[in-house]
Design an enzyme around this catalytic site. Structure first.
Site, PDB file in Angstrom:
ATOM      1  N   CYS A  66      33.793  39.089  42.503  1.00  0.00           N
ATOM      2  CA  CYS A  66      33.505  39.973  43.536  1.00  0.00           C
ATOM      3  C   CYS A  66      32.405  39.400  44.411  1.00  0.00           C
ATOM      4  O   CYS A  66      32.563  38.539  45.030  1.00  0.00           O
ATOM      5  CB  CYS A  66      32.872  41.275  42.925  1.00  0.00           C
ATOM      6  SG  CYS A  66      33.021  42.728  44.191  1.00  0.00           S
ATOM      7  N   HIS A 108      37.952  42.564  39.736  1.00  0.00           N
ATOM      8  CA  HIS A 108      37.309  42.612  38.635  1.00  0.00           C
ATOM      9  C   HIS A 108      38.242  42.450  37.191  1.00  0.00           C
ATOM     10  O   HIS A 108      38.542  43.446  36.993  1.00  0.00           O
ATOM     11  CB  HIS A 108      36.454  43.944  38.519  1.00  0.00           C
ATOM     12  CG  HIS A 108      35.266  44.015  39.407  1.00  0.00           C
ATOM     13  ND1 HIS A 108      33.942  43.794  39.146  1.00  0.00           N
ATOM     14  CD2 HIS A 108      35.122  44.468  40.820  1.00  0.00           C
ATOM     15  CE1 HIS A 108      33.212  43.889  40.106  1.00  0.00           C
ATOM     16  NE2 HIS A 108      33.753  44.449  41.093  1.00  0.00           N
ATOM     17  N   GLU A 134      37.465  41.561  34.237  1.00  0.00           N
ATOM     18  CA  GLU A 134      36.852  41.959  33.137  1.00  0.00           C
ATOM     19  C   GLU A 134      37.522  43.381  32.680  1.00  0.00           C
ATOM     20  O   GLU A 134      37.190  43.733  31.547  1.00  0.00           O
ATOM     21  CB  GLU A 134      35.421  41.924  33.331  1.00  0.00           C
ATOM     22  CG  GLU A 134      34.705  42.986  34.043  1.00  0.00           C
ATOM     23  CD  GLU A 134      34.751  42.510  35.497  1.00  0.00           C
ATOM     24  OE1 GLU A 134      33.798  43.435  36.152  1.00  0.00           O
ATOM     25  OE2 GLU A 134      35.253  41.564  35.791  1.00  0.00           O
TER      26      GLU A 134
END
Length: 547
Positions: free
Chosen positions: A380, A519, A521
């Site tokens: 990001c 993102h 993750e």
């Protein structure tokens, strides 16, 4: 219809209700049941989206664009069940919904009260999707006795009363403190916590007792007697070296069996714990270690980057390598050379964030990784800083920066390589935003498609050219700089399907340098590591073998 398990906590906060809920969900799955997990938070914010990470840790984002509590990340990581907007609610959202209905006249002029209007709103939330799964696990945030949590406790009391007998149970987490001076585990805090719960009409069926010491049989019997639960339903929760031990640890203590007994499910299906045995094996049987620096602005609170840390651990599991994470405050580089703090790391990760503070340090970290040929993953804002670094130092756009920082400063200082996103396509309709819009829920949120360039590193990593990832941001890299930057070696290897929004950049002549606008993750799990984190840790492992 689903059976409901309500998880509450007492004595102190941070006992691990979210982890216990997630582990229980995983154990019920291991026995062949389908589950969904939900979080009910007492705070008055409509959602955590505008809360500082120092206040509440990271904001977890669902595929359908909800900004939620970080516990939903635990739920997904342990069960693999994608959370939805309907799996998270706060007091702020509840009261907002009630007041909107009152303004529309839905209550026909009646006096609006906590009971029944607020509690009915909570119960309506609980009912959503209850015909989709075998078990619905609902965690109540905060601790019993908190004034802001009372409407939720009253709602779940009513909810259990409305349902047929045997369809709802209550699981309560408490603390058993150990007093070293007397060498005793003290049960009184647990007794008082249960008494508080009983005073509002809820009797726990299962007690999960957090303890640093084994619970002697005598104390277990005492807790059962004074808290009015079966002795077998007093479950110990000990400190663990890794949270991924929790499913096996809770199974050894009999938590899943206690739940099935409470629902009178007999004979209980035998659990298949193969996945969690493999996860635990990968945690503790590793071949070396790598050191990875996370250069961020919220490093004083690790929960601000909870999913990133866990995704790195997952990447380590996939490579059977131990990942040592070190938090590096990006502001350090305002007064120090990057080499002074980043030398010796096998990889560098720059996560997301908001605002200008610390961004020059993140740019220096990206430059250090690029010039020293150290694996770099920018997420990001971390991607945006890598693009700005390349624009300044490779494309010679000396004043390259972000429109975000100019807005914050109230003056124009930068050439906006990164700009405020004003319009984008979500599903079948266009979304428009202005700089002055409300902050909450106005970002590009949720899951979006991206198209990867054939032959690129990311296409090789994903094994596909069509991906779907979760976003949470207001600013985008301006595609008009694409040709200029690609000439300098920064390839735009992932784009939105319409070709207007850059999703991924990478450097061709670098061992591993990737920036992503989304993102990744948020979708990583211990039994299914995200491809980017898996390959990022592999690259760090290769560097460590060369040192």
């Amino acid at each position: 219809m689903a059976r409901y398990i309500f998880i509450t906590g007492g004595v102190v906060s941070s006992l691990g209700k979210g982890l216990a809920s997630a582990a229980l969900g995983a154990l019920l799955q291991a026995r062949g049941f389908s589950v969904r997990l939900r979080k009910l938070d007492p705070y008055l914010n409509v959602d955590p989206g505008t809360m500082s990470p120092f206040e509440h840790g990271e904001v977890f984002v669902t595929d359908d664009g909800a900004e939620t509590d970080l516990d939903l990340g635990h739920y997904e990581r342990f069960t693999g069940v994608a959370a939805r907007m309907t799996d998270s609610i706060s007091s702020g959202r509840v009261y907002s919904n009630v007041l909107e209905k009152e303004r529309r006249g839905d209550y026909l002029g009646k006096t609006i009260q906590v009971v029944p209007h607020v509690t009915n709103e909570i119960k309506d939330f609980l009912h959503v999707g209850d015909d989709e799964v075998d078990f619905m696990l609902c965690e109540i945030g905060g601790t019993v006795g908190d004034i802001e949590g009372l409407p939720f406790f009253e709602a779940i009391r009513q909810f259990s009363h409305d349902r047929p007998r045997g369809e709802c149970i209550f699981m309560h987490l408490t603390l058993l403190p150990y007093l070293a001076a007397s060498g005793e585990l003290k049960t009184k805090p647990t007794q008082h916590s249960v008494k508080e719960l009983q005073s509002i009409g809820i009797a726990p069926d299962i007690l999960v007792c957090r303890s640093e010491q084994p619970i002697p049989e005598k104390e277990r019997e005492k807790i059962a007697l004074f808290c009015n639960v079966r002795k077998e339903a007093v479950v110990a929760a000990y400190d663990l070296k890794s949270i991924y031990e929790a499913p096996l640890a809770y199974h050894r203590e009999g938590l899943d069996q206690a739940v099935l007994d409470a629902f009178q499910i007999s004979p209980a299906p035998k659990p298949d714990l193969t996945i969690w045995q493999d996860v635990q094996d990968r945690i503790y049987h590793t071949d070396g270690a790598v050191n990875i620096a996370i250069v961020g602005k919220y490093t004083q609170l690790e929960d601000a980057y909870k999913s990133i840390k866990e995704a790195l651990i997952h990447g380590g599991m996939a490579n059977r390598i131990k990942v040592n994470v070190e938090w590096v405050d990006a502001e350090i580089f305002d007064h120090a050379d990057a080499a002074d703090h980043l030398e010796g790391f096998h990889a560098i990760l720059v996560p997301g964030g908001f605002g200008e503070r610390g961004t020059e340090g993140k740019i220096k970290a990206a430059e250090f990784a690029r010039t020293r040929k150290i694996p770099y993953l920018g997420i990001c804002l971390g991607m945006q800083m890598a693009v700005i670094e390349a624009a300044r130092n490779l494309a010679h756009i000396e004043t390259a920066g972000s429109e975000e920082f100019d807005h914050e400063a109230g003056q124009k200082r930068f050439e906006p390589v990164v700009y405020h996103l004003k319009e984008w396509v979500q599903g079948n309709h266009a979304v428009k935003r202005k700089v002055g819009d409300d902050k909450g829920g106005t970002m590009r949120l949720g899951s979006y498609d991206a198209t990867l360039k054939d032959g690129s590193r990311v296409a090789e990593i994903y094994g596909n050219t069509a991906i779907e990832e979760r976003h949470r941001h207001r600013y985008e890299v301006d595609v008009k700089y694409r040709e200029q930057l690609e000439t300098c070696g920064l390839t735009f290897s992932g784009m939105s399907p319409d070709g207007k929004l850059p999703e991924i950049v990478e450097i061709d002549d670098h061992p591993w340098f990737i920036g992503v606008q989304f993102h990744p993750e948020l979708k990583s799990k211990p039994f299914a590591p995200h491809p980017l984190f898996k390959d990022f840790v592999r690259a760090a492992k290769d560097v460590s073998r060369l040192v």
